[in-house]
Design a protein around this motif. Structure first.
Motif, PDB file in Angstrom:
ATOM      1  N   ALA A  84       0.841  -1.591  -0.117  1.00 39.55           N
ATOM      2  CA  ALA A  84       0.130  -0.212   0.068  1.00 39.55           C
ATOM      3  C   ALA A  84       0.650   1.130   0.295  1.00 39.55           C
ATOM      4  O   ALA A  84       0.399   2.168  -0.524  1.00 39.55           O
ATOM      5  N   LYS A  85       1.948   1.133   0.772  1.00 39.65           N
ATOM      6  CA  LYS A  85       2.573   2.435   0.922  1.00 39.65           C
ATOM      7  C   LYS A  85       3.760   2.518  -0.334  1.00 39.65           C
ATOM      8  O   LYS A  85       3.823   3.892  -0.580  1.00 39.65           O
ATOM      9  N   GLU A  86       3.865   1.876  -1.283  1.00 38.44           N
ATOM     10  CA  GLU A  86       4.826   1.979  -2.867  1.00 38.44           C
ATOM     11  C   GLU A  86       3.640   2.200  -3.746  1.00 38.44           C
ATOM     12  O   GLU A  86       3.982   2.659  -4.764  1.00 38.44           O
ATOM     13  N   GLN A  87       1.538   1.789  -3.715  1.00 34.54           N
ATOM     14  CA  GLN A  87       1.376   2.691  -4.267  1.00 34.54           C
ATOM     15  C   GLN A  87       1.078   3.710  -5.264  1.00 34.54           C
ATOM     16  O   GLN A  87       0.847   4.817  -3.616  1.00 34.54           O
ATOM     17  N   VAL A  88       0.323   4.730  -5.675  1.00 37.51           N
ATOM     18  CA  VAL A  88      -0.416   5.671  -5.782  1.00 37.51           C
ATOM     19  C   VAL A  88      -1.385   5.719  -6.416  1.00 37.51           C
ATOM     20  O   VAL A  88      -2.091   5.091  -7.434  1.00 37.51           O
ATOM     21  N   GLY A  89      -1.772   7.344  -6.188  1.00 37.27           N
ATOM     22  CA  GLY A  89      -3.023   7.047  -6.718  1.00 37.27           C
ATOM     23  C   GLY A  89      -4.539   5.930  -6.795  1.00 37.27           C
ATOM     24  O   GLY A  89      -4.483   5.591  -5.606  1.00 37.27           O
ATOM     25  N   MET A  90      -5.085   5.687  -7.579  1.00 40.44           N
ATOM     26  CA  MET A  90      -6.697   4.880  -7.195  1.00 40.44           C
ATOM     27  C   MET A  90      -5.347   3.659  -6.896  1.00 40.44           C
ATOM     28  O   MET A  90      -6.638   3.251  -5.799  1.00 40.44           O
ATOM     29  N   PHE A 117      -3.195   9.025   3.925  1.00 42.22           N
ATOM     30  CA  PHE A 117      -3.410   9.961   3.702  1.00 42.22           C
ATOM     31  C   PHE A 117      -2.090  10.540   3.484  1.00 42.22           C
ATOM     32  O   PHE A 117      -1.738  11.871   3.843  1.00 42.22           O
ATOM     33  N   ASN A 118      -1.125   9.993   3.204  1.00 46.42           N
ATOM     34  CA  ASN A 118       0.384  10.616   2.399  1.00 46.42           C
ATOM     35  C   ASN A 118       0.631  11.146   1.602  1.00 46.42           C
ATOM     36  O   ASN A 118      -0.010  10.989   0.227  1.00 46.42           O
ATOM     37  N   GLU A 119       0.140  12.625   1.592  1.00 48.62           N
ATOM     38  CA  GLU A 119       0.025  12.995  -0.088  1.00 48.62           C
ATOM     39  C   GLU A 119       1.517  13.214  -1.038  1.00 48.62           C
ATOM     40  O   GLU A 119       0.624  13.816  -2.365  1.00 48.62           O
ATOM     41  N   PRO A 120       2.140  13.078  -0.074  1.00 52.87           N
ATOM     42  CA  PRO A 120       3.276  13.101  -1.695  1.00 52.87           C
ATOM     43  C   PRO A 120       3.296  12.129  -2.266  1.00 52.87           C
ATOM     44  O   PRO A 120       3.575  11.475  -3.595  1.00 52.87           O
ATOM     45  N   SER A 121       1.939  10.864  -2.119  1.00 53.74           N
ATOM     46  CA  SER A 121       1.089   9.500  -2.931  1.00 53.74           C
ATOM     47  C   SER A 121       0.491   9.761  -4.233  1.00 53.74           C
ATOM     48  O   SER A 121       0.166   8.620  -4.216  1.00 53.74           O
ATOM     49  N   TYR A 122       0.164  11.485  -4.363  1.00 56.89           N
ATOM     50  CA  TYR A 122      -0.479  11.499  -5.271  1.00 56.89           C
ATOM     51  C   TYR A 122      -0.397  12.564  -5.746  1.00 56.89           C
ATOM     52  O   TYR A 122       0.427  13.701  -5.644  1.00 56.89           O
ATOM     53  N   ASP A 132       0.340  16.220  -7.842  1.00 60.39           N
ATOM     54  CA  ASP A 132       0.043  17.436  -6.807  1.00 60.39           C
ATOM     55  C   ASP A 132       0.289  17.289  -5.483  1.00 60.39           C
ATOM     56  O   ASP A 132      -0.323  18.750  -5.586  1.00 60.39           O
ATOM     57  N   GLY A 133       0.266  16.266  -4.934  1.00 61.43           N
ATOM     58  CA  GLY A 133       0.587  16.121  -3.648  1.00 61.43           C
ATOM     59  C   GLY A 133      -1.151  16.509  -3.126  1.00 61.43           C
ATOM     60  O   GLY A 133      -0.719  16.834  -2.002  1.00 61.43           O
ATOM     61  N   LYS A 134      -1.963  16.808  -3.463  1.00 62.43           N
ATOM     62  CA  LYS A 134      -3.386  17.056  -3.541  1.00 62.43           C
ATOM     63  C   LYS A 134      -3.500  14.925  -2.509  1.00 62.43           C
ATOM     64  O   LYS A 134      -3.528  13.675  -3.538  1.00 62.43           O
ATOM     65  N   VAL A 135      -3.726  15.282  -1.883  1.00 65.52           N
ATOM     66  CA  VAL A 135      -5.030  13.544  -1.380  1.00 65.52           C
ATOM     67  C   VAL A 135      -6.376  13.820  -2.092  1.00 65.52           C
ATOM     68  O   VAL A 135      -7.212  15.028  -2.050  1.00 65.52           O
ATOM     69  N   PRO A 136      -7.050  12.696  -2.620  1.00 65.47           N
ATOM     70  CA  PRO A 136      -8.371  12.993  -4.158  1.00 65.47           C
ATOM     71  C   PRO A 136      -9.306  12.981  -2.783  1.00 65.47           C
ATOM     72  O   PRO A 136      -9.540  12.031  -1.600  1.00 65.47           O
ATOM     73  N   PRO A 137     -10.546  13.184  -2.981  1.00 69.17           N
ATOM     74  CA  PRO A 137     -11.983  13.274  -2.416  1.00 69.17           C
ATOM     75  C   PRO A 137     -12.143  11.963  -2.553  1.00 69.17           C
ATOM     76  O   PRO A 137     -12.830  11.735  -1.112  1.00 69.17           O
ATOM     77  N   LEU A 138     -11.531  10.729  -3.623  1.00 71.32           N
ATOM     78  CA  LEU A 138     -12.304   9.573  -3.554  1.00 71.32           C
ATOM     79  C   LEU A 138     -11.579   9.226  -2.126  1.00 71.32           C
ATOM     80  O   LEU A 138     -12.152   7.573  -1.061  1.00 71.32           O
TER      81      LEU A 138
END
Length: 288
Positions: free
Chosen positions: A223-229, A259-264, A266-272
């Motif tokens: 999970a820590k290695e994943q990004v986005g969806m 909620f680790n922001e760098p994983s998304y 623009d550095g923003k946690v998506p609403p989903l």
């Protein structure tokens, strides 16, 4: 499952399999069935033989496609008599059929007990397609000339692998609990948890296992290695898995990863992410 006999007065009597008047299979020879399938593009490959309590013989037959570019296989169960064979069960096409490694070719006496020492389990796997959780493990039994599945597990529990995880000489059923899959946006890959069942007194019972901690530790690393969806999907599986396995910190452990922001982007946690987290948190709160 039934045969019709026509008498001199033109009346019809339906004879059930195995009843007087239907002591032998109605149908072609087994070779004729094989030839018929070959004309349809399928060649007989693996088979297994099993007997019911009355010593009737049944053949579990897999047919593989003759053309390499075809992925589909066929699976048919025949009642076989002295000469003829009769189809009692069939699955026209699926991506694969695999017999359990302990079910060797030959008679019922060649089947080794898989789940306990009081039964000879006829286990095979059907792969319906290549989507998640499409695999079906069947523990087959012939009952009244029909094939029945001896697994009595909730539809939300997907049998996945058979292993002797506690090293007691008998196999356990490793499953995927996909109860929560439909709670989330369809963009997310079906969140799930690992659970293990053991056959105790002829009933499937969920057991404790050291494998759960290993599974969750690895799942957290993934999970820590994943990004986005993919991160959201994996975190939902992590949260549910930790809860199912009795970890009291299932919320905090998930929050730190999700909620680790760098994983998304623009550095923003998506609403989903927040929406999915709250849905599962509320759902699990009601399950305590």
């Amino acid at each position: 499952m039934f045969s019709t006999s026509v008498y001199a007065d033109h009346s019809e009597v339906v004879i059930k399999r195995g009843e007087p008047g239907h002591e032998q299979p109605f149908g072609k020879t087994l070779v004729a069935y094989h030839e018929e399938n070959q004309l349809r593009g399928f060649s007989p490959t693996e088979h297994r033989v099993v007997y019911d309590d009355e010593a009737h013989q049944f053949v579990f037959q897999v047919y593989a496609p003759l053309e390499r570019e075809m992925n589909a296989s066929r699976f048919i169960v025949y009642w076989v008599g002295k000469r003829n064979a009769e189809i009692i069960h069939s699955i026209p096409t699926a991506y694969g059929f695999h017999f359990h490694e302990s079910w060797t070719k030959g008679s019922q006496g060649n089947i080794y007990g898989v789940f306990d020492n009081n039964s000879l389990d006829t286990i095979y796997t059907i792969i319906h397609d290549f989507s998640p959780f499409s695999r079906e493990i069947v523990s087959a039994e012939i009952d009244d000339f029909a094939l029945v599945n001896k697994f009595y597990i909730s539809d939300d529990i997907q049998p996945w692998v058979i292993r002797d995880v506690d090293s007691d000489g008998f196999s356990e059923l490793i499953c995927v609990d996909k109860t929560i899959s439909d709670l989330f946006d369809k963009k997310l890959n079906k969140p799930h948890a690992l659970i293990i069942f053991k056959k105790i007194d002829s009933a499937w019972t969920q057991i404790e296992s050291d494998l759960y901690m290993k599974w969750d530790t690895e799942l957290e690393s993934v999970a820590k290695e994943q990004v986005g969806m993919r991160k959201i999907s994996t975190c939902m599986s992590l949260m549910y898995s930790l809860f199912v396995h009795g970890d009291p910190d299932y919320i905090s452990k998930t929050e730190s990863v999700l909620f680790n922001e760098p994983s998304y982007e623009d550095g923003k946690v998506p609403p989903l992410a927040e929406k999915s987290f709250n849905i599962l948190k509320d759902y699990l709160a009601d399950k305590k």
